[in-house]
Design a protein around this motif. Structure first.
Motif, PDB file in Angstrom:
ATOM      1  N   ARG A 119      83.239  49.917  40.593  1.00  0.00           N
ATOM      2  CA  ARG A 119      82.382  49.236  41.559  1.00  0.00           C
ATOM      3  C   ARG A 119      81.051  48.835  40.924  1.00  0.00           C
ATOM      4  O   ARG A 119      80.503  47.782  41.192  1.00  0.00           O
ATOM      5  CB  ARG A 119      82.135  50.134  42.777  1.00  0.00           C
ATOM      6  CG  ARG A 119      83.181  49.927  43.860  1.00  0.00           C
ATOM      7  CD  ARG A 119      82.821  50.587  45.158  1.00  0.00           C
ATOM      8  NE  ARG A 119      83.037  52.018  45.100  1.00  0.00           N
ATOM      9  CZ  ARG A 119      82.111  52.936  45.343  1.00  0.00           C
ATOM     10  NH1 ARG A 119      80.900  52.571  45.668  1.00  0.00           N
ATOM     11  NH2 ARG A 119      82.393  54.219  45.276  1.00  0.00           N
ATOM     12  N   ARG A 120      80.541  49.729  40.059  1.00  0.00           N
ATOM     13  CA  ARG A 120      79.250  49.447  39.417  1.00  0.00           C
ATOM     14  C   ARG A 120      79.347  48.203  38.528  1.00  0.00           C
ATOM     15  O   ARG A 120      78.473  47.337  38.549  1.00  0.00           O
ATOM     16  CB  ARG A 120      78.872  50.670  38.574  1.00  0.00           C
ATOM     17  CG  ARG A 120      77.444  50.715  38.128  1.00  0.00           C
ATOM     18  CD  ARG A 120      77.151  52.131  37.658  1.00  0.00           C
ATOM     19  NE  ARG A 120      76.326  52.170  36.473  1.00  0.00           N
ATOM     20  CZ  ARG A 120      76.224  53.213  35.661  1.00  0.00           C
ATOM     21  NH1 ARG A 120      76.938  54.300  35.881  1.00  0.00           N
ATOM     22  NH2 ARG A 120      75.443  53.190  34.610  1.00  0.00           N
ATOM     23  N   LEU A 121      80.422  48.114  37.761  1.00  0.00           N
ATOM     24  CA  LEU A 121      80.597  46.947  36.889  1.00  0.00           C
ATOM     25  C   LEU A 121      80.778  45.684  37.725  1.00  0.00           C
ATOM     26  O   LEU A 121      80.239  44.621  37.391  1.00  0.00           O
ATOM     27  CB  LEU A 121      81.798  47.148  35.966  1.00  0.00           C
ATOM     28  CG  LEU A 121      81.553  48.059  34.763  1.00  0.00           C
ATOM     29  CD1 LEU A 121      82.857  48.305  34.003  1.00  0.00           C
ATOM     30  CD2 LEU A 121      80.530  47.460  33.806  1.00  0.00           C
ATOM     31  N   ALA A 122      81.529  45.817  38.835  1.00  0.00           N
ATOM     32  CA  ALA A 122      81.739  44.650  39.704  1.00  0.00           C
ATOM     33  C   ALA A 122      80.403  44.168  40.260  1.00  0.00           C
ATOM     34  O   ALA A 122      80.160  42.963  40.379  1.00  0.00           O
ATOM     35  CB  ALA A 122      82.693  45.005  40.838  1.00  0.00           C
ATOM     36  N   ARG A 123      79.506  45.113  40.573  1.00  0.00           N
ATOM     37  CA  ARG A 123      78.192  44.751  41.110  1.00  0.00           C
ATOM     38  C   ARG A 123      77.357  44.010  40.054  1.00  0.00           C
ATOM     39  O   ARG A 123      76.686  43.030  40.345  1.00  0.00           O
ATOM     40  CB  ARG A 123      77.474  46.017  41.584  1.00  0.00           C
ATOM     41  CG  ARG A 123      76.416  45.768  42.615  1.00  0.00           C
ATOM     42  CD  ARG A 123      76.013  47.030  43.343  1.00  0.00           C
ATOM     43  NE  ARG A 123      75.529  48.072  42.469  1.00  0.00           N
ATOM     44  CZ  ARG A 123      75.966  49.329  42.461  1.00  0.00           C
ATOM     45  NH1 ARG A 123      76.925  49.694  43.288  1.00  0.00           N
ATOM     46  NH2 ARG A 123      75.469  50.226  41.636  1.00  0.00           N
ATOM     47  N   PHE A 124      77.425  44.508  38.801  1.00  0.00           N
ATOM     48  CA  PHE A 124      76.705  43.827  37.713  1.00  0.00           C
ATOM     49  C   PHE A 124      77.177  42.374  37.601  1.00  0.00           C
ATOM     50  O   PHE A 124      76.388  41.450  37.487  1.00  0.00           O
ATOM     51  CB  PHE A 124      76.964  44.512  36.364  1.00  0.00           C
ATOM     52  CG  PHE A 124      76.188  45.791  36.169  1.00  0.00           C
ATOM     53  CD1 PHE A 124      75.172  46.159  37.026  1.00  0.00           C
ATOM     54  CD2 PHE A 124      76.489  46.626  35.098  1.00  0.00           C
ATOM     55  CE1 PHE A 124      74.472  47.337  36.841  1.00  0.00           C
ATOM     56  CE2 PHE A 124      75.794  47.805  34.905  1.00  0.00           C
ATOM     57  CZ  PHE A 124      74.780  48.156  35.778  1.00  0.00           C
ATOM     58  N   VAL A 125      78.507  42.219  37.620  1.00  0.00           N
ATOM     59  CA  VAL A 125      79.076  40.876  37.467  1.00  0.00           C
ATOM     60  C   VAL A 125      78.604  39.991  38.618  1.00  0.00           C
ATOM     61  O   VAL A 125      78.207  38.840  38.412  1.00  0.00           O
ATOM     62  CB  VAL A 125      80.624  40.953  37.420  1.00  0.00           C
ATOM     63  CG1 VAL A 125      81.237  39.561  37.486  1.00  0.00           C
ATOM     64  CG2 VAL A 125      81.073  41.669  36.149  1.00  0.00           C
ATOM     65  N   GLU A 126      78.621  40.528  39.842  1.00  0.00           N
ATOM     66  CA  GLU A 126      78.174  39.755  41.002  1.00  0.00           C
ATOM     67  C   GLU A 126      76.713  39.322  40.851  1.00  0.00           C
ATOM     68  O   GLU A 126      76.355  38.192  41.144  1.00  0.00           O
ATOM     69  CB  GLU A 126      78.330  40.574  42.282  1.00  0.00           C
ATOM     70  CG  GLU A 126      79.662  40.396  42.971  1.00  0.00           C
ATOM     71  CD  GLU A 126      80.052  38.933  43.139  1.00  0.00           C
ATOM     72  OE1 GLU A 126      79.253  38.156  43.688  1.00  0.00           O
ATOM     73  OE2 GLU A 126      81.150  38.569  42.687  1.00  0.00           O
ATOM     74  N   GLU A 127      75.882  40.266  40.390  1.00  0.00           N
ATOM     75  CA  GLU A 127      74.460  39.931  40.214  1.00  0.00           C
ATOM     76  C   GLU A 127      74.288  38.810  39.203  1.00  0.00           C
ATOM     77  O   GLU A 127      73.522  37.873  39.402  1.00  0.00           O
ATOM     78  CB  GLU A 127      73.670  41.160  39.748  1.00  0.00           C
ATOM     79  CG  GLU A 127      73.381  42.134  40.869  1.00  0.00           C
ATOM     80  CD  GLU A 127      72.366  43.207  40.479  1.00  0.00           C
ATOM     81  OE1 GLU A 127      71.871  43.174  39.340  1.00  0.00           O
ATOM     82  OE2 GLU A 127      72.087  44.075  41.321  1.00  0.00           O
TER      83      GLU A 127
END
Lengths: 244, 132
Positions: free
Chosen positions: A70-78
């Motif tokens: 989830r953390r990596l997905a959030r980075f990508v979204e940002e």
């Protein structure tokens, strides 16, 4: 080489360009560091599981894998959001939204992060705060402000207050953490900036830039009141009606 | 009676720290975590005996890896504690640091490499490093 006779601002443009390049380089370094963290946890968890760790340890590892995913997905979204903002492709889908509902959902999503930080969160809100906004983008605003309060809140209580007024809705997020110095307050909503060095606190330094851009896009305002050592208060005001 | 070597994992990334502590625990080490340099110093002083090895991140809140390592090196009782840097900061690798790490590893690290590094440092010292 001849310089234009009026309006020449070469030295200041040069300085600004150098500062922008330095900020970009710092951002790339921070981003690499921030991405290596979750990748390390994923590496070790997956390799440990392939090695056949005992079931209780495997369960802990699965939780780590889920969290880091989830953390990596959030980075990508940002990062994608920043690309969209810079390409002027951040679109809004307006509709009736209950801000109270959005806040409760955001709070439940950050619950594990909140528990681990040691901060408590109190929410004060009327039954409903309804307006015409982009629900997904509003969720991002609340989630980013919550994450910010948790990250810099030093484990102290966080207060979130919602108010409905005749023409506007107000969200006030207060933490009692490290606070932000006056000079940092001027640049905290810019991309790739942060009030404290990336060497000390995690994250890409994009969250507040995204908050400001979204709030601007919904014709609202975001204000910061802060003193170093006394915490920060972010106040978001959004018009109830859709901006024309 | 043999005692387990104490490996102190100093990293502000909670999941990374938890993974390394868990995995080294399974290897038979006494592994514990600290969330930054200050936390690590407090745990070392509370433990009463020096750790057998410190696995050290560099970018951390409150007290970073360099400041922690310098504090360790200034203390005559802790100066000899071996430090392995385990950092996600690739830019800092190769730059001057005011302490001498046994090794400087850039994250992400493989489990086999981690095992190899820790065993390489602790194998000769295992018998003398008490659990705090």
């Amino acid at each position: 080489m001849a310089r234009p006779s009026c309006g020449w601002s070469g030295p200041s443009l040069y300085r600004e360009a150098r500062e922008a390049l330095a900020a970009r380089d710092e951002f790339l370094s921070v981003a690499a560091h921030e991405i290596r963290g979750p990748v390390t946890s994923l590496h070790l968890a997956v390799q440990g599981m392939l090695d056949g760790v005992p079931p209780p340890v495997a369960e802990k590892m699965m939780r780590v894998i889920e969290r880091e995913d989830r953390r990596l997905a959030r980075f990508v979204e940002e990062l994608l959001d920043v690309a969209r903002i810079r390409g002027r492709q951040l679109h809004f889908v307006f509709g009736p939204v209950d801000l109270v509902e959005v806040v409760h959902e955001a709070v439940s999503r950050v619950a594990p992060e909140l528990t681990r930080s040691g901060s408590s969160l109190s929410v004060s809100a009327p039954g409903q705060v309804v307006g015409t906004w982009d629900r997904t983008r509003l969720e991002q605003v609340v989630a980013n402000l919550l994450s910010n309060a948790i990250k810099f809140g030093l484990g102290k209580p966080i207060e979130l207050r919602l108010e409905q007024h005749a023409k506007l809705a107000r969200l006030v997020m207060r933490d009692h953490g490290i606070g932000i110095s006056p000079d940092a307050q001027a640049r905290i909503f810019s991309p790739f900036e942060r009030a404290v060095s990336g060497r000390h606190y995690g994250g890409l330094g994009l969250g507040l830039y995204i908050v400001k851009t979204i709030v601007d896009g919904m014709a609202g305002t975001v204000r910061l009141d802060s003193q170093p050592g006394s915490g920060s208060t972010f106040t978001v005001e959004l018009p109830i009606a859709r901006p024309s | 009676m043999s005692v387990k070597p104490w490996v102190l994992v100093v990293d502000d990334d909670e999941d990374t720290r938890e993974m390394i502590v868990l995995l080294l625990g399974l290897e038979g080490y006494h592994a514990t975590g600290a969330c930054d340099g200050l936390d690590a110093l407090e745990r070392i002083h509370a433990g009463g005996t020096p750790p057998s090895l410190v696995l050290l991140d560099m970018r951390m809140p409150r007290m970073n890896g360099t400041d922690f390592a310098c504090a360790l090196r200034r203390d005559p009782e802790l100066a000899a504690v071996p430090i392995v840097v385990l950092s996600g900061d690739g830019a800092a690798h190769g730059g001057p640091v005011p302490f001498q790490p046994v090794e400087w590893v850039i994250k992400p690290v493989d489990l086999s490499h981690l095992r190899q590094i820790v065993a390489g440092v602790l194998r000769p010292a295992e018998a003398e490093s008490p659990v705090p």
